[in-house]
Design a protein around this motif. Structure first.
Motif, PDB file in Angstrom:
ATOM      1  N   GLY A 115       4.641  -3.225   8.384  1.00 38.57           N
ATOM      2  CA  GLY A 115       3.859  -4.391   7.988  1.00 38.57           C
ATOM      3  C   GLY A 115       4.397  -5.102   6.767  1.00 38.57           C
ATOM      4  N   GLY A 116       5.466  -4.584   6.157  1.00 39.12           N
ATOM      5  CA  GLY A 116       6.027  -5.205   4.965  1.00 39.12           C
ATOM      6  C   GLY A 116       5.590  -4.496   3.696  1.00 39.12           C
ATOM      7  N   ILE A 117       6.000  -5.057   2.567  1.00 41.46           N
ATOM      8  CA  ILE A 117       5.681  -4.483   1.259  1.00 41.46           C
ATOM      9  C   ILE A 117       4.797  -5.467   0.496  1.00 41.46           C
ATOM     10  CG2 ILE A 117       6.641  -3.711  -0.953  1.00 41.46           C
ATOM     11  CD1 ILE A 117       9.059  -2.691   0.609  1.00 41.46           C
ATOM     12  N   TYR A 118       3.758  -4.923  -0.137  1.00 35.18           N
ATOM     13  CA  TYR A 118       2.782  -5.711  -0.881  1.00 35.18           C
ATOM     14  C   TYR A 118       2.670  -5.187  -2.310  1.00 35.18           C
ATOM     15  CZ  TYR A 118       0.900  -7.971   3.321  1.00 35.18           C
ATOM     16  OH  TYR A 118       0.735  -8.736   4.452  1.00 35.18           O
ATOM     17  N   THR A 119       2.093  -6.021  -3.182  1.00 38.28           N
ATOM     18  CA  THR A 119       1.731  -5.598  -4.534  1.00 38.28           C
ATOM     19  C   THR A 119       0.267  -5.955  -4.765  1.00 38.28           C
ATOM     20  OG1 THR A 119       2.279  -7.688  -5.627  1.00 38.28           O
ATOM     21  CG2 THR A 119       4.042  -6.048  -5.466  1.00 38.28           C
ATOM     22  N   CYS A 120      -0.323  -5.284  -5.746  1.00 45.28           N
ATOM     23  CA  CYS A 120      -1.665  -5.650  -6.199  1.00 45.28           C
ATOM     24  C   CYS A 120      -1.811  -5.162  -7.638  1.00 45.28           C
ATOM     25  CB  CYS A 120      -2.745  -5.060  -5.304  1.00 45.28           C
ATOM     26  SG  CYS A 120      -2.911  -3.269  -5.396  1.00 45.28           S
ATOM     27  N   ASN A 121      -2.825  -5.641  -8.310  1.00 41.36           N
ATOM     28  CA  ASN A 121      -3.149  -5.128  -9.639  1.00 41.36           C
ATOM     29  C   ASN A 121      -3.663  -3.702  -9.485  1.00 41.36           C
ATOM     30  OD1 ASN A 121      -2.470  -7.617 -10.663  1.00 41.36           O
ATOM     31  ND2 ASN A 121      -4.573  -8.336 -10.811  1.00 41.36           N
ATOM     32  N   ALA A 122      -3.669  -2.931 -10.551  1.00 39.59           N
ATOM     33  CA  ALA A 122      -4.094  -1.536 -10.504  1.00 39.59           C
ATOM     34  C   ALA A 122      -5.554  -1.385 -10.073  1.00 39.59           C
ATOM     35  CB  ALA A 122      -3.867  -0.859 -11.860  1.00 39.59           C
ATOM     36  N   ASP A 123      -6.343  -2.438 -10.202  1.00 38.73           N
ATOM     37  CA  ASP A 123      -7.742  -2.383  -9.755  1.00 38.73           C
ATOM     38  C   ASP A 123      -7.913  -2.839  -8.306  1.00 38.73           C
ATOM     39  OD1 ASP A 123      -7.372  -5.123  -9.908  1.00 38.73           O
ATOM     40  OD2 ASP A 123      -8.959  -5.458 -11.382  1.00 38.73           O
ATOM     41  N   GLY A 124      -6.804  -3.203  -7.626  1.00 39.58           N
ATOM     42  CA  GLY A 124      -6.852  -3.620  -6.230  1.00 39.58           C
ATOM     43  C   GLY A 124      -6.929  -5.121  -6.023  1.00 39.58           C
ATOM     44  N   SER A 125      -7.064  -5.872  -7.085  1.00 40.29           N
ATOM     45  CA  SER A 125      -7.151  -7.330  -6.963  1.00 40.29           C
ATOM     46  C   SER A 125      -5.753  -7.949  -6.847  1.00 40.29           C
ATOM     47  CB  SER A 125      -7.876  -7.913  -8.188  1.00 40.29           C
ATOM     48  OG  SER A 125      -7.118  -7.677  -9.363  1.00 40.29           O
ATOM     49  N   ASN A 126      -5.721  -9.205  -6.499  1.00 39.33           N
ATOM     50  CA  ASN A 126      -4.492 -10.001  -6.475  1.00 39.33           C
ATOM     51  C   ASN A 126      -3.423  -9.417  -5.527  1.00 39.33           C
ATOM     52  OD1 ASN A 126      -2.972 -12.213  -7.231  1.00 39.33           O
ATOM     53  ND2 ASN A 126      -2.068 -11.186  -8.996  1.00 39.33           N
ATOM     54  N   VAL A 127      -3.811  -9.119  -4.295  1.00 40.21           N
ATOM     55  CA  VAL A 127      -2.884  -8.586  -3.295  1.00 40.21           C
ATOM     56  C   VAL A 127      -1.906  -9.684  -2.888  1.00 40.21           C
ATOM     57  CG1 VAL A 127      -2.680  -7.610  -0.980  1.00 40.21           C
ATOM     58  CG2 VAL A 127      -4.579  -6.926  -2.460  1.00 40.21           C
ATOM     59  N   LYS A 128      -0.599  -9.359  -2.950  1.00 37.00           N
ATOM     60  CA  LYS A 128       0.445 -10.333  -2.600  1.00 37.00           C
ATOM     61  C   LYS A 128       1.482  -9.683  -1.692  1.00 37.00           C
ATOM     62  CE  LYS A 128       0.421 -12.755  -7.030  1.00 37.00           C
ATOM     63  NZ  LYS A 128       1.231 -13.069  -8.223  1.00 37.00           N
ATOM     64  N   LYS A 129       1.930 -10.440  -0.691  1.00 35.60           N
ATOM     65  CA  LYS A 129       3.001  -9.967   0.187  1.00 35.60           C
ATOM     66  C   LYS A 129       4.332 -10.209  -0.509  1.00 35.60           C
ATOM     67  CE  LYS A 129       3.669 -10.155   4.927  1.00 35.60           C
ATOM     68  NZ  LYS A 129       3.644 -10.882   6.202  1.00 35.60           N
ATOM     69  N   ILE A 130       5.173  -9.173  -0.585  1.00 33.53           N
ATOM     70  CA  ILE A 130       6.480  -9.279  -1.235  1.00 33.53           C
ATOM     71  C   ILE A 130       7.583  -9.455  -0.204  1.00 33.53           C
ATOM     72  CG2 ILE A 130       8.136  -8.050  -2.705  1.00 33.53           C
ATOM     73  CD1 ILE A 130       5.588  -9.009  -4.116  1.00 33.53           C
ATOM     74  N   THR A 131       7.517  -8.703   0.889  1.00 36.56           N
ATOM     75  CA  THR A 131       8.528  -8.814   1.946  1.00 36.56           C
ATOM     76  C   THR A 131       7.853  -8.912   3.302  1.00 36.56           C
ATOM     77  OG1 THR A 131       8.698  -6.444   2.328  1.00 36.56           O
ATOM     78  CG2 THR A 131      10.164  -7.380   0.663  1.00 36.56           C
ATOM     79  N   GLU A 132       8.546  -9.537   4.225  1.00 33.80           N
ATOM     80  CA  GLU A 132       8.092  -9.581   5.610  1.00 33.80           C
ATOM     81  C   GLU A 132       8.358  -8.234   6.261  1.00 33.80           C
ATOM     82  OE1 GLU A 132       6.506 -12.035   7.173  1.00 33.80           O
ATOM     83  OE2 GLU A 132       6.542 -13.266   5.377  1.00 33.80           O
ATOM     84  N   ALA A 133       7.663  -7.977   7.342  1.00 34.60           N
ATOM     85  CA  ALA A 133       7.876  -6.752   8.097  1.00 34.60           C
ATOM     86  C   ALA A 133       9.249  -6.777   8.745  1.00 34.60           C
ATOM     87  CB  ALA A 133       6.798  -6.617   9.166  1.00 34.60           C
ATOM     88  N   SER A 134       9.827  -5.609   8.893  1.00 35.04           N
ATOM     89  CA  SER A 134      11.104  -5.483   9.583  1.00 35.04           C
ATOM     90  C   SER A 134      10.846  -5.524  11.075  1.00 35.04           C
ATOM     91  CB  SER A 134      11.775  -4.164   9.192  1.00 35.04           C
ATOM     92  OG  SER A 134      12.941  -3.981   9.945  1.00 35.04           O
ATOM     93  N   THR A 135      11.658  -6.271  11.815  1.00 36.67           N
ATOM     94  CA  THR A 135      11.473  -6.369  13.263  1.00 36.67           C
ATOM     95  C   THR A 135      12.320  -5.356  14.022  1.00 36.67           C
ATOM     96  OG1 THR A 135      13.175  -8.073  13.349  1.00 36.67           O
ATOM     97  CG2 THR A 135      10.887  -8.806  13.180  1.00 36.67           C
ATOM     98  N   ASP A 136      13.290  -4.759  13.367  1.00 29.60           N
ATOM     99  CA  ASP A 136      14.171  -3.824  14.065  1.00 29.60           C
ATOM    100  C   ASP A 136      14.248  -2.466  13.367  1.00 29.60           C
ATOM    101  OD1 ASP A 136      15.496  -4.660  11.839  1.00 29.60           O
ATOM    102  OD2 ASP A 136      17.385  -5.078  12.834  1.00 29.60           O
TER     103      ASP A 136
END
Length: 145
Positions: A115-136
């Motif tokens: 599903g890709g790589i995400y980041t968020c704040n330590a409290d779970g807020s501000n979820v952001k997608k960093i990379t797209e999922a790999s298709t292969d």
């Protein structure tokens, strides 16, 4: 008696040579100071994943203090059909969590893929997608610096 005295002198000379060699080969490890303006401090936090035996694709991110107190689940909201995967890291400053995800591509019970790589704040807020999922294949989270 002469041989005994000569043997003693030879042994003393050999011993002195060994001591001098050890003194000249003495190694000292001196750590270089950190660059100006940087500090390295222990956060007193541990990040871990809780997996469930009933659903091997379900994981939760948890944080606690190193002594085991202040355990709490990091409540975060992900897009539909997405779950936390089996990799998560805490940033060195303890403010950001980086984690990999699984995406259910068909809606079936066991059809989870990258599903890709995400980041968020330590409290779970501000979820952001960093990379797209790999298709292969899949992405593997290795570190946070």
């Amino acid at each position: 008696m002469k041989k005994l005295l000569l043997g003693t002198v030879v042994l003393l000379a050999f011993n002195a040579a060994v001591i001098l060699t050890q003194m000249s080969c003495k190694k000292e490890a001196k750590a270089e100071p950190a660059p100006t303006g940087t500090t390295i401090a222990q956060l007193d936090q541990i990040l871990y994943l809780k997996h469930f035996t009933a659903d091997r694709y379900l994981a939760e991110i948890w944080i606690s203090k190193l002594d085991g107190t202040n355990n709490h689940k990091v409540n975060l909201t992900l897009p539909a059909n997405m779950r936390v995967s089996d990799e998560a890291k805490l940033s060195p400053d303890g403010k950001t969590i980086v984690f990999s995800t699984l995406l259910n591509t068909t809606g079936g019970a066991n059809t989870w893929g990258d599903g890709g790589i995400y980041t968020c704040n330590a409290d779970g807020s501000n979820v952001k997608k960093i990379t797209e999922a790999s298709t292969d294949g899949y992405l593997s989270l290795q570190g946070v610096y």
